[in-house]
Motif scaffolding. Structure first.
Motif, mmCIF file in Angstrom:
data_model
loop_
_atom_site.group_PDB
_atom_site.id
_atom_site.type_symbol
_atom_site.label_atom_id
_atom_site.label_comp_id
_atom_site.label_asym_id
_atom_site.label_seq_id
_atom_site.Cartn_x
_atom_site.Cartn_y
_atom_site.Cartn_z
ATOM 1 N N VAL A 60 0.802 -1.228 0.000
ATOM 2 C CA VAL A 60 0.000 0.000 0.000
ATOM 3 C C VAL A 60 0.834 1.277 0.000
ATOM 4 C CG1 VAL A 60 -2.031 -1.001 1.118
ATOM 5 C CG2 VAL A 60 -0.162 -0.124 2.531
ATOM 6 N N ALA A 61 2.148 1.186 0.045
ATOM 7 C CA ALA A 61 2.982 2.386 0.223
ATOM 8 C C ALA A 61 2.748 3.423 -0.871
ATOM 9 C CB ALA A 61 4.457 1.993 0.267
ATOM 10 N N ASN A 62 2.443 2.973 -2.086
ATOM 11 C CA ASN A 62 2.252 3.919 -3.184
ATOM 12 C C ASN A 62 0.948 4.705 -3.067
ATOM 13 O OD1 ASN A 62 0.640 1.702 -3.683
ATOM 14 N ND2 ASN A 62 0.956 1.718 -5.892
ATOM 15 N N GLU A 63 0.096 4.369 -2.095
ATOM 16 C CA GLU A 63 -1.162 5.085 -1.896
ATOM 17 C C GLU A 63 -1.046 6.190 -0.840
ATOM 18 O OE1 GLU A 63 -4.204 2.285 -0.915
ATOM 19 O OE2 GLU A 63 -3.698 0.903 -2.547
ATOM 20 N N PHE A 64 0.042 6.201 -0.092
ATOM 21 C CA PHE A 64 0.125 7.076 1.082
ATOM 22 C C PHE A 64 0.120 8.562 0.722
ATOM 23 C CE2 PHE A 64 2.320 3.799 4.087
ATOM 24 C CZ PHE A 64 1.171 3.046 4.070
ATOM 25 N N LYS A 65 0.831 8.947 -0.317
ATOM 26 C CA LYS A 65 0.936 10.372 -0.651
ATOM 27 C C LYS A 65 -0.438 10.981 -0.884
ATOM 28 C CE LYS A 65 2.994 13.633 -3.937
ATOM 29 N NZ LYS A 65 3.894 13.797 -5.112
ATOM 30 N N ASN A 66 -1.252 10.351 -1.726
ATOM 31 C CA ASN A 66 -2.574 10.901 -2.019
ATOM 32 C C ASN A 66 -3.479 10.904 -0.793
ATOM 33 O OD1 ASN A 66 -1.985 11.465 -4.698
ATOM 34 N ND2 ASN A 66 -2.759 9.499 -5.444
ATOM 35 N N LYS A 67 -3.390 9.865 0.021
ATOM 36 C CA LYS A 67 -4.236 9.803 1.216
ATOM 37 C C LYS A 67 -3.841 10.894 2.217
ATOM 38 C CE LYS A 67 -5.449 4.895 0.892
ATOM 39 N NZ LYS A 67 -6.883 5.153 0.627
ATOM 40 N N MET A 68 -2.546 11.186 2.343
ATOM 41 C CA MET A 68 -2.118 12.267 3.235
ATOM 42 C C MET A 68 -2.600 13.616 2.735
ATOM 43 S SD MET A 68 1.714 10.928 4.273
ATOM 44 C CE MET A 68 2.205 12.505 4.963
ATOM 45 N N ILE A 69 -2.534 13.827 1.436
ATOM 46 C CA ILE A 69 -3.025 15.085 0.856
ATOM 47 C C ILE A 69 -4.523 15.229 1.100
ATOM 48 C CG2 ILE A 69 -3.422 16.308 -1.319
ATOM 49 C CD1 ILE A 69 -0.761 15.106 -2.317
ATOM 50 N N GLU A 70 -5.269 14.131 0.949
ATOM 51 C CA GLU A 70 -6.730 14.166 1.103
ATOM 52 C C GLU A 70 -7.165 14.566 2.502
ATOM 53 O OE1 GLU A 70 -7.905 10.290 -0.110
ATOM 54 O OE2 GLU A 70 -7.611 10.686 -2.264
#
Length: 369
Positions: free
Chosen positions: A268-278
């Motif tokens: 799931v590491a590649n999903e973290f950036k967008n989730k943090m921005i959201e």
């Protein structure tokens, strides 16, 4: 590659620990700064193989619920469960599929060493300038990152939380450990408290990452930073995608399938950036570093990283596989052991030129206007 939620992923044979002699190419003096993309470790950089390293194997490889359970270490948390010859945590039994026994703790400490090799001796990448005052390390595992940070920043108050009370008793005076579940609501008295919140190797441990990042956001001071450090749980070859008959390719497919069924995905590491921005973080970056597995690179420092990560993967196969294969996929012990042997043999083959991506995702809570 699940470290810390007593941490997180994955020992076969003897465990490797930092008390053992490092590979022959290990260095004792690591630089304190991280040159950008040094040694061709950018996401798209090719790693040159060592033409002299032709052997197949490497001879060197021998706060939640209003502090519902945080005010004391009740005896019940030491009532560990045992399965497949491994020991598992008791608090929130079943919420975390990886063991917490001595072999797993040795593996986690070795993983800490690998992260420091990748970061050239540093503990984080977030561009923190002001002196740290309050730091939280959730999913602290053995507590080794929190201990190092407390030693390096003696004026900071550091807290480490985990499902298992496996941390040492002798720690720096500015550090405390608490048994807690980071998936529960974080205490309101910790809102706007921390300058820095850190999580590492939590893949496979969290069902709702957006909720977790939201809790971290609320507990950071304005301008405070969150950093996640995660390896992909997806392995690649310098020559391209792994072949269809690859045991590692089959293994990572099974792990992905089982972790989805469990409700806490591993890769799931590649999903973290967008989730943090959201959830509201700004200045979010995902620095991706390419790390070899095995001593096949020509570059001396990459070769050292590869030796350690190959040893780490060999120690990870059993603890990461057992829970998924037996509890989720319902495999027999014999089928699981035979399959793990094939995966282990492939990780020993340096001709495959394996590598994996390591993510350092960090962002800050906006300053109050």
């Amino acid at each position: 590659m699940a470290d810390d939620a007593a941490a997180n992923c994955p020992s076969v044979g003897s465990s490797h620990s930092l008390s053992a002699a490092p590979p022959a190419s290990a260095e004792t003096n690591l630089p304190t700064t991280i040159p950008e993309q040094e040694h061709g470790q950018g996401q798209d950089d090719a790693i040159e193989a060592d033409s002299e390293h032709s052997g197949d194997t490497d001879s060197a490889i021998g706060v939640g619920d209003v502090r519902s359970f945080t005010t004391s270490l009740a005896s019940s948390i030491y009532n560990y469960t045992y399965e497949n010859g491994r020991r598992y945590h008791a608090y929130r039994d079943g919420a975390y599929l990886f063991p917490n026994d001595d072999a797993e703790q040795d593996r986690l400490d070795m993983l800490h060493h690998i992260f420091k090799l990748v970061l050239r001796g540093n503990l984080f990448k977030a561009p923190i300038i002001d002196p740290l005052q309050q730091v939280l390390d959730f999913g602290t595992g053995t507590g080794i990152w929190a201990i190092d940070l407390a030693d390096e920043h003696p004026s900071a108050q550091v807290q480490g939380t985990d499902l298992s009370p496996i941390q040492p008793g002798w720690v720096p005076p500015n550090l405390k450990f608490v048994v807690d579940d980071c998936e529960s609501s974080w205490p309101e008295d910790e809102h706007s408290l921390y300058d820095f919140v850190h999580g590492r190797s939590m893949s496979g441990s969290i069902a709702d990452w957006s909720a977790l990042f939201g809790e971290a956001f609320k507990c950071l001071k304005p301008g405070g930073w969150l950093e996640m450090q995660e390896f992909d749980v997806w392995f690649r070859s310098e020559e391209g995608e792994l072949p269809a008959d690859s045991k590692i390719a089959e293994w990572q497919q099974y792990l992905d399938q089982a972790s989805l069924l469990f409700g806490k995905r591993l890769n799931v590491a590649n999903e973290f950036k967008n989730k943090m921005i959201e959830v509201g973080f700004e200045d979010v970056r995902d620095d991706i570093i390419k790390v070899p597995i095995g001593a096949w690179p020509r570059d001396r420092k990459l070769k050292e990283q590869g030796r350690w990560l190959q040893a780490q993967m060999l120690d990870s196969i059993e603890p990461i596989s057992l829970g998924y294969c037996s509890r989720i996929l319902k495999w027999s012990e014999v089928k699981t052991q035979v399959f793990m042997a094939g995966v282990r043999n492939e990780f020993l083959n340096n001709k495959t030129h394996l590598f994996v991506y390591c993510h350092f995702i960090y962002g800050r809570r906006p300053q109050v206007s």
